[in-house]
Enzyme design. Structure first.
Site, PDB file in Angstrom:
ATOM      1  N   SER A 277      11.743  31.183  50.779  1.00  0.00           N
ATOM      2  CA  SER A 277      12.352  29.948  50.287  1.00  0.00           C
ATOM      3  C   SER A 277      12.853  30.102  48.857  1.00  0.00           C
ATOM      4  O   SER A 277      12.184  30.674  48.002  1.00  0.00           O
ATOM      5  CB  SER A 277      11.334  28.804  50.322  1.00  0.00           C
ATOM      6  OG  SER A 277      11.224  28.276  51.613  1.00  0.00           O
TER       7      SER A 277
ATOM      8  N   GLY B  88       7.851  32.435  52.334  1.00  0.00           N
ATOM      9  CA  GLY B  88       7.936  33.128  51.063  1.00  0.00           C
ATOM     10  C   GLY B  88       9.364  33.407  50.641  1.00  0.00           C
ATOM     11  O   GLY B  88       9.649  33.662  49.474  1.00  0.00           O
TER      12      GLY B  88
ATOM     13  N   HIS C 227      11.629  22.210  47.639  1.00  0.00           N
ATOM     14  CA  HIS C 227      10.301  22.054  48.239  1.00  0.00           C
ATOM     15  C   HIS C 227       9.281  23.013  47.640  1.00  0.00           C
ATOM     16  O   HIS C 227       8.092  22.929  47.938  1.00  0.00           O
ATOM     17  CB  HIS C 227      10.368  22.219  49.760  1.00  0.00           C
ATOM     18  CG  HIS C 227      10.633  23.614  50.233  1.00  0.00           C
ATOM     19  ND1 HIS C 227      11.893  24.066  50.575  1.00  0.00           N
ATOM     20  CD2 HIS C 227       9.807  24.669  50.428  1.00  0.00           C
ATOM     21  CE1 HIS C 227      11.817  25.329  50.971  1.00  0.00           C
ATOM     22  NE2 HIS C 227      10.553  25.715  50.891  1.00  0.00           N
TER      23      HIS C 227
ATOM     24  N   ASP D 185      17.306  19.791  49.037  1.00  0.00           N
ATOM     25  CA  ASP D 185      16.311  20.852  48.865  1.00  0.00           C
ATOM     26  C   ASP D 185      16.793  21.810  47.778  1.00  0.00           C
ATOM     27  O   ASP D 185      17.169  22.943  48.040  1.00  0.00           O
ATOM     28  CB  ASP D 185      16.061  21.600  50.170  1.00  0.00           C
ATOM     29  CG  ASP D 185      14.788  22.442  50.104  1.00  0.00           C
ATOM     30  OD1 ASP D 185      14.077  22.360  49.077  1.00  0.00           O
ATOM     31  OD2 ASP D 185      14.510  23.186  51.070  1.00  0.00           O
TER      32      ASP D 185
ATOM     33  N   SER E 280      16.486  27.402  52.283  1.00  0.00           N
ATOM     34  CA  SER E 280      15.681  26.203  52.474  1.00  0.00           C
ATOM     35  C   SER E 280      14.643  26.404  53.575  1.00  0.00           C
ATOM     36  O   SER E 280      13.449  26.390  53.333  1.00  0.00           O
ATOM     37  CB  SER E 280      16.577  25.007  52.807  1.00  0.00           C
ATOM     38  OG  SER E 280      15.800  23.882  53.151  1.00  0.00           O
TER      39      SER E 280
END
Length: 383
Positions: free
Chosen positions: A337, A335, A227, A255, A352
């Site tokens: 991720s 942030g 993402h 993801d 994720s």
């Protein structure tokens, strides 16, 4: 990478990227330095994070890592010994052993012989996985957060957002889910969300106006969350210098993504501690069992630890469902991720999303790293 940047600045910037083994400016001499003292199961930083987040003493953290390493090895043998009677497994922190569920008492002795404890259950893993797969085919409303097979409960757990438990569409979804197989319902305080963030100060990697965290080094690049960027999107480092591009990206449904590395950046198989260099070497990607400890690093909240709560969970984000996720009790914030999940010295996955934060607590999902490697034909960079 700009050659005028000092080593201290470059290293601190990489730390704030949330890398474990990342596209990096780390020189070979630093990369080759020992990440831990001889005989130690993990770096002081990882042990410190486990002590903080799991309420352990240092000796307890060391003992737990050793027990989890044994359980990870036992799990493969026990599953084979159980055969078609296998009903799932989990690490029991209290006993320090792996527990394996079996549907037939006749297989119990063979499983115990591998070193695992045994619990007799009604439903096998194949039945439960089939029920979950049927639920995956349903269209989930926003009030349904996620669902996964829970081997301890011997059912498929459907997590619903507490405020939506009485919604008609949630009730209708649960009714259809129960038709698929054995289901139990639990509540979660808020809906899951991804942990990407708009551009803010600090030392992350950027793509467009999104800030995310680098995951693990692979030969030729690094893996991160899907993402965070679309295929071909350019990626820039903490200093805004060009790193590479998203070579593959999938979200929702999955993801995960990977980015090629060049332009003066390169990769090393190391987890950097916050303020020390180096920290934890990445030695492989053996998947830790449910119940095992796991730690996460990201560009916003740095190091945090918890336990593996579930595997193969389907998470219902607002953008769509994502499958085959691992749920943990580790907190995260926007942030983080794409950042690294690691158990001992074994890579687990990339961050994720989840719910909550690192002030009040929460839960976070990661996409298993082995799935990403297999999907794109990548090889993890290991020590």
């Amino acid at each position: 990478m700009r050659r005028t940047t000092t080593l201290r600045t470059a290293l601190s910037a990489l730390l704030l990227l949330g890398t474990w083994a990342t596209a990096s400016v780390l020189p070979a001499s630093a990369a080759d330095a020992p990440a831990r003292s001889a005989g130690a199961p993990a770096s002081p930083e990882l042990l410190s994070a486990m002590q903080r987040d799991l309420a352990l003493t240092r000796n307890e953290a060391v003992a737990r890592l050793a027990a989890e390493k044994t359980a990870t090895a036992v799990e493969r043998k026990a599953r084979s010994a159980a055969g078609s009677a296998y009903g799932g497994s989990w690490f029991d922190a209290g006993s320090g052993r792996l527990t394996v569920a079996v549907t037939r008492a006749a297989r119990a002795d063979a499983v115990r012989a591998t070193g695992a404890a045994v619990r007799l259950v009604r439903y096998g893993a194949r039945q439960l996985d089939a029920a979950k797969k049927s639920i995956d085919s349903l269209s989930a409303p926003a009030g349904v957060a996620s669902w996964h097979v829970d081997p301890k409960a011997n059912k498929v757990v459907v997590n619903i957002v507490a405020a939506h438990r009485d919604d008609n569409d949630v009730r209708a979804f649960l009714a259809r889910a129960r038709e698929a197989g054995p289901v139990t319902v639990r509540q979660t305080p808020t809906a899951p969300r991804t942990f990407a963030a708009g551009t803010v100060g600090g030392d992350p990697y950027y793509t467009g106006n999104v800030r995310c965290s680098i995951g693990f080094s692979v030969h030729g690049g690094f893996v991160t969350a899907g993402h965070c960027g679309a295929p071909s999107a350019a990626v820039y480092g903490w200093d805004r210098s060009y790193i590479g591009n998203f070579q593959g990206s999938s979200f929702p449904g999955n993801d995960y993504a990977w980015v090629n590395v060049g332009s003066g950046w390169w990769t090393v198989p190391v987890v950097l501690g916050w303020g020390t260099v180096p920290d934890q070497l990445v030695r492989g990607s053996a998947e830790a069992p449910v119940g095992a400890s796991v730690c996460r690093s990201g560009s916003t909240t740095h190091w945090h630890c918890g336990t593996v709560l579930a595997k193969n969970e389907t998470v219902n984000y607002s953008q769509g469902a994502v499958h085959q996720m691992t749920k943990t009790s580790v907190c995260a914030e926007p942030g983080d991720s794409g950042g690294s999940f690691i158990s001992g010295d074994q890579a687990q996955g990339v961050t994720s999303g989840g719910w909550g934060n690192c002030s009040g607590g929460g839960q976070t999902w990661h996409q298993p790293v082995n799935e990403i490697l297999n999907r794109y034909g990548l090889t993890l960079h290991t020590a």
